[in-house]
Design a protein around this motif. Structure first.
Motif: not given
Length: 408
Positions: A52, A231, A237, A239-240
């Motif tokens: 992120g 995103t 989001k 990196g998640k």
């Protein structure tokens, strides 16, 4: 498409980094005539940054590639307060030793992306605790306080979000925006910094810094630039994942898992991510953008190879790609796969969560019942299976894309 006179704005625009800018024409003119010093601030709340944060790291890389000087500002001081931006609740505060250890760990990643040397465009890393830690509260109130109004501070998204959701916003966090604005003032005074960059959620803080520095005697030409919120095509989001954050430090996420993260990019995201997160030439990205169907996998492999090589090195990227090829095409086990030490035996659900393939035992049990779990290419049907590992590692697979080794 806008034509720029500076290589900096041309590069940032062509690779889709610019979302907002305080004075795009003024920054373009300044960057065309002299070396611009710009900075991005990063939290020191963990031993590693995650994907992120990567677009901001790449922003500093682009600044240096265009012939300018990047400053990495580690928030040793502001981490003691906590940035409320995008947060529903207060963060746990770290002690000074924990913050210092995190900064030392994070620096290793920046050394992969930036050139740190004594040249005019050499990157530097600073800790804002150098100036924030010695501030006298009364002096800060007298010097900086008159330039901020509560009316305006209450309009910032980071504040409104908490208030609208009736979540506590501490006075400590409320001061974060003042301290971040003060960073720009200090960086301008110490290093001649003229540009602050960050994500779109930092727009209010960046504008504050520009305005405060001007009011406190800084140069008239000060600038702010933000990137769009990154995103995925599914609206998640960046990196998640279901298994947690995609960390940048190798001791928290293997090069193979990092390669796999990028290889699994959705079709709709791959071209945009090639622009933002790699140095692949735009002409080659244009060629890859014309691929369709199964051929789009070529672009995903280019993305995975380029991003992994930049962070972990060419050898690690090649090893990861070869491991993936052998695993998927030949069904072979490979020492480069992520591994989990079992002590001789382990429950199958614990193995799936331990390797990060599943976020919980419930998810692991569901995947087993779906027939998606294999041990050495044999389907597992019993969620209570106890796996014994005596000699050679045992390969554990979830679906076609996740593979790991269970070792004694």
């Amino acid at each position: 498409m806008t034509t720029y006179q500076s290589s900096l704005l041309d590069l940032l625009s062509s690779r889709d980094y610019i979302h907002q800018a305080t004075d795009r024409e003024g920054l373009d003119a300044l960057a065309a005539r002299e070396v611009v010093t710009g900075y991005v601030g990063f939290d020191a709340t963990a031993p590693s940054l995650h994907v992120g944060s990567l677009v901001q790291i790449m922003l500093l890389r682009r600044l240096q590639q265009a012939g300018h000087r990047p400053i990495v500002v580690m928030g040793g001081g502001t981490t003691k307060v906590g940035d409320p931006s995008g947060k529903d609740e207060s963060r746990q505060l770290l002690d000074a030793a924990g913050i210092e250890a995190n900064i030392a760990s994070i620096r290793k990643v920046f050394e992969r992306f930036l050139r740190f040397d004594g040249s005019e465009t050499g990157a530097i890393m600073v800790n804002n605790d150098e100036w924030l830690g010695s501030l006298n509260y009364l002096d800060l109130l007298r010097e900086v306080g008159p330039h901020f109004t509560i009316n305006r501070m209450l309009t910032f998204d980071s504040v409104k979000l908490r208030l609208e959701r009736e979540q506590p916003l501490t006075f400590l966090e409320f001061n974060y925006m003042i301290l971040q604005a003060y960073d720009f003032r200090e960086l301008h005074a110490r290093y001649g910094c003229r540009l602050q960059m960050g994500g779109s959620d930092q727009w209010g803080n960046i504008c504050n810094g520009v305005e405060l520095t001007r009011r406190m005697g800084g140069a008239e030409e000060l600038f702010g630039v933000t990137t769009p919120l990154i995103t995925t095509a599914e609206g998640k989001k960046m990196g998640k994942t279901a298994q947690g954050a995609v960390w940048l430090n190798a001791d928290q996420l293997s090069a193979y898992d990092y390669w796999q993260f990028w290889r699994n990019t959705a079709d709709a995201d791959v071209i945009r991510f090639l622009k933002l997160f790699t140095d692949v030439p735009l002409e080659e990205i244009e060629r890859l953008s014309n691929l369709s169907g199964q051929d789009i996998n070529e672009a995903k492999i280019v993305l995975a190879n380029a991003t992994t090589a930049m962070l972990h090195g060419e050898t690690a990227a090649k090893d990861a790609a070869e491991t993936a090829r052998r695993t998927f095409e030949e069904g072979a086990s490979d020492a480069n796969l992520p591994s989990l030490s079992t002590g001789g035996e382990i429950g199958i659900m614990a193995a799936l969560t331990g390797l990060g393939f599943c976020a919980s035992n419930g998810e692991a049990k569901r995947k087993i019942k779906e027939g998606a779990v294999k041990l050495d290419d044999t389907v597992v049907s019993d969620p209570q299976l106890l796996v014994t590992v005596a000699g050679d590692p045992v390969k554990l697979s979830l679906g076609k894309k996740k593979h790991g080794l269970l070792t004694a």
